[in-house]
Scaffold this motif. Structure first.
Motif, mmCIF file in Angstrom:
data_model
loop_
_atom_site.group_PDB
_atom_site.id
_atom_site.type_symbol
_atom_site.label_atom_id
_atom_site.label_comp_id
_atom_site.label_asym_id
_atom_site.label_seq_id
_atom_site.Cartn_x
_atom_site.Cartn_y
_atom_site.Cartn_z
ATOM 1 N N PHE A 247 -63.995 -8.815 -64.555
ATOM 2 C CA PHE A 247 -64.283 -7.424 -64.922
ATOM 3 C C PHE A 247 -64.740 -6.608 -63.711
ATOM 4 O O PHE A 247 -64.477 -5.400 -63.642
ATOM 5 N N GLN A 248 -65.394 -7.251 -62.749
ATOM 6 C CA GLN A 248 -65.772 -6.540 -61.523
ATOM 7 C C GLN A 248 -64.526 -6.162 -60.732
ATOM 8 O O GLN A 248 -64.434 -5.067 -60.177
ATOM 9 N N THR B 157 -63.201 -2.484 -59.675
ATOM 10 C CA THR B 157 -62.851 -2.155 -58.287
ATOM 11 C C THR B 157 -61.410 -1.676 -58.184
ATOM 12 O O THR B 157 -61.111 -0.689 -57.500
ATOM 13 N N SER B 158 -60.513 -2.374 -58.875
ATOM 14 C CA SER B 158 -59.095 -2.014 -58.836
ATOM 15 C C SER B 158 -58.850 -0.643 -59.455
ATOM 16 O O SER B 158 -58.055 0.149 -58.939
ATOM 17 N N PHE C 182 -49.667 -0.271 -55.633
ATOM 18 C CA PHE C 182 -50.221 -0.043 -54.304
ATOM 19 C C PHE C 182 -51.672 -0.504 -54.221
ATOM 20 O O PHE C 182 -52.085 -1.114 -53.234
ATOM 21 N N SER C 183 -52.451 -0.207 -55.265
ATOM 22 C CA SER C 183 -53.843 -0.646 -55.268
ATOM 23 C C SER C 183 -53.920 -2.170 -55.315
ATOM 24 O O SER C 183 -54.772 -2.775 -54.653
ATOM 25 N N GLY C 184 -53.018 -2.784 -56.084
ATOM 26 C CA GLY C 184 -52.964 -4.249 -56.134
ATOM 27 C C GLY C 184 -52.637 -4.838 -54.776
ATOM 28 O O GLY C 184 -53.241 -5.835 -54.354
ATOM 29 N N ALA D 272 -57.148 -10.658 -57.808
ATOM 30 C CA ALA D 272 -56.641 -9.304 -57.574
ATOM 31 C C ALA D 272 -55.239 -9.134 -58.150
ATOM 32 O O ALA D 272 -54.928 -8.115 -58.785
ATOM 33 N N SER D 273 -54.384 -10.131 -57.949
ATOM 34 C CA SER D 273 -53.007 -10.035 -58.451
ATOM 35 C C SER D 273 -52.964 -10.072 -59.972
ATOM 36 O O SER D 273 -52.226 -9.303 -60.608
ATOM 37 N N ASN D 274 -53.759 -10.953 -60.575
ATOM 38 C CA ASN D 274 -53.778 -11.049 -62.040
ATOM 39 C C ASN D 274 -54.270 -9.756 -62.692
ATOM 40 O O ASN D 274 -53.745 -9.325 -63.724
#
Length: 451
Positions: A7-8, A12-13, A295-297, A316-318
């Motif tokens: 969730f963090q 952030t994403s 892009f954010s990913g 991050a990818s998930n």
């Protein structure tokens, strides 16, 4: 799976993705506003001509537009690793690449302009399209420079700057569109080409505004070298080009397929071309949101690479896959529910509306595939894996979608819908195989962190 860290990362994403998505939407909404005003004020022939010109101009620009996003993950990687010299090198090389793309792609565009008849459109569409197309290809030069600078802000997790400038540009574009198309006060009535001049003026202003932000904001000033020597960064520029060109080709293959679909629609009829332009404009809006998430990913994945943390990379990818899946499912439902209302924003012609409705319904269905393949490409850029994905996108769009689209459109009773069914199949193929490529690449941890 849904731990505190998950969730963090979502938070952030989203904080990173939201300004990027808004900026992406601002860029595409300029085209949407152009088309709405052209369709409303000038009719279906002008709408078809503008759609053709924008599609072909964007097709040529696609290798640059798709190539620039490799820059922000690299900057994010160097930022995480606290490697300031690499950050300066990457920034300098990004400017060099923008200049290279401007020279070569403008030359290609002018060559096409001189042979515009090869697109096989009607005489009237050709007559309306040529001057519009010329103005748009000139406006691509400030666009490339703007995008190169934008990647710097995004890579340093400062996307709000370009977001604000983009939406100020969108507002200005709306005003200039109306004034230049219809005439206002001392501004003469230009008609169709007024929309193109508006795009050119706004893109120049946006580039200058972002350049000034780069110079005067302390948070990004450290990436600017004391003396900008583009020749000194020749080796880094070549390395960045080796990443940028395959990434650009990925985008080119997809956008190219949609642009060729525009041309095939013109072979069917001017009405089919106008209907297709409306459907593609609406789906492009949601797609640009998906690319914002992508892009954010990519930036978050690049950050994890800089930290040499495989758990953070996977997380991050998930998260990026989850966010885009939720968003594109919602947009699919909205498009299906408000199908006719969305089309009516563009034009009141009943023939065009009846042709556009089934096309937009198919576009709604491929929302999920389109979003997932965009995020998969973003995650792959984050780990600097660009060559194999370029092959996958080529097969998806040029080996599967386009030949199948031609077959279904001209050798069955499906007509225009056949082209869109083929695009749906190609997007689904790309989504599946790009995801498989990404998770296979994660097995080679050493290669990822040494790239």
């Amino acid at each position: 799976m849904f731990s505190k860290e998950y969730f963090q990362e979502v938070k952030t994403s989203l904080n990173l993705a939201f300004p990027i998505v808004i900026a992406q939407l601002g860029v595409v909404l300029m085209s949407v506003s152009d088309n709405i005003m052209i369709g409303r004020f000038l009719g279906k022939e002008a709408l078809a001509a503008a759609g053709l010109s924008n599609s072909v101009a964007f097709l040529i620009a696609a290798i640059a537009v798709g190539g620039f996003p490799v820059i922000s993950p690299l900057l994010s990687k160097h930022f995480a690793a606290k490697n300031s010299s690499k950050m300066v090198e990457t920034f300098t090389s990004s400017i060099s690449i923008a200049i290279i793309y401007s020279v070569f792609l403008t030359a290609i565009s002018i060559a096409l302009l001189m042979n515009f008849d090869i697109l096989g459109q009607t005489d009237n569409i050709n007559r309306l399209s040529k001057p519009f197309f010329f103005i748009i290809i000139i406006s691509n030069i400030p666009l490339f420079l703007f995008l190169a600078l934008k990647q710097t802000f995004d890579g340093l997790s400062l996307p709000k700057v370009s977001m604000i400038i983009t939406f100020l540009g969108l507002s200005l574009n709306l005003l200039l569109n109306y004034a230049l198309i219809n005439g206002f006060g001392f501004i003469p009535k230009i008609g169709l080409n007024g929309a193109a001049y508006s795009t050119l003026i706004v893109r120049v202003i946006m580039f200058i505004a972002l350049l000034l932000a780069l110079i005067f904001l302390n948070k990004v000033r450290h990436v600017i070298p004391p003396k900008l020597n583009l020749l000194k960064s020749k080796e880094q520029t070549l390395r960045l080009l080796k990443l940028s060109i395959p990434s650009g080709l990925q985008f080119l293959f997809e956008i190219g397929a949609f642009s060729v679909a525009v041309i095939m629609m013109g072979w069917i009829s001017e009405d089919a071309l106008a209907a297709h332009q409306i459907a593609i404009n609406i789906s492009a809006t949601t797609y640009m949101t998906a690319t914002g998430i992508a892009f954010s990913g990519a930036i978050r994945v690049g950050h994890a690479v800089g930290l040499e943390s495989m758990p953070k990379l996977r997380l991050a990818s998930n998260v990026s896959y989850t966010l885009v899946s939720i968003f594109m499912t919602v947009t699919m439902l909205l498009i299906l529910i408000f199908n006719e209302q969305l089309i009516s924003l563009y034009i009141q012609d009943s023939d065009i509306i009846s042709l556009a409705k089934p096309l937009l319904a198919i576009a709604a269905v491929f929302q999920l595939s389109d979003g997932i393949q965009a995020v998969a490409l973003g995650n792959l850029r984050g780990i600097s894996d660009v060559k194999i994905p370029a092959y996958i996108t080529f097969i998806a769009y040029w080996i599967i979608s386009l030949p199948l689209g031609y077959l279904l459109a001209f050798h069955t009773k499906l007509g225009a819908a056949g082209i869109w069914y083929a695009l749906l199949i190609g997007l689904s193929f790309a989504a599946i195989f790009l995801c498989l490529r990404f998770y296979k690449a994660l097995k080679n941890e050493r290669l990822i962190f040494e790239s």
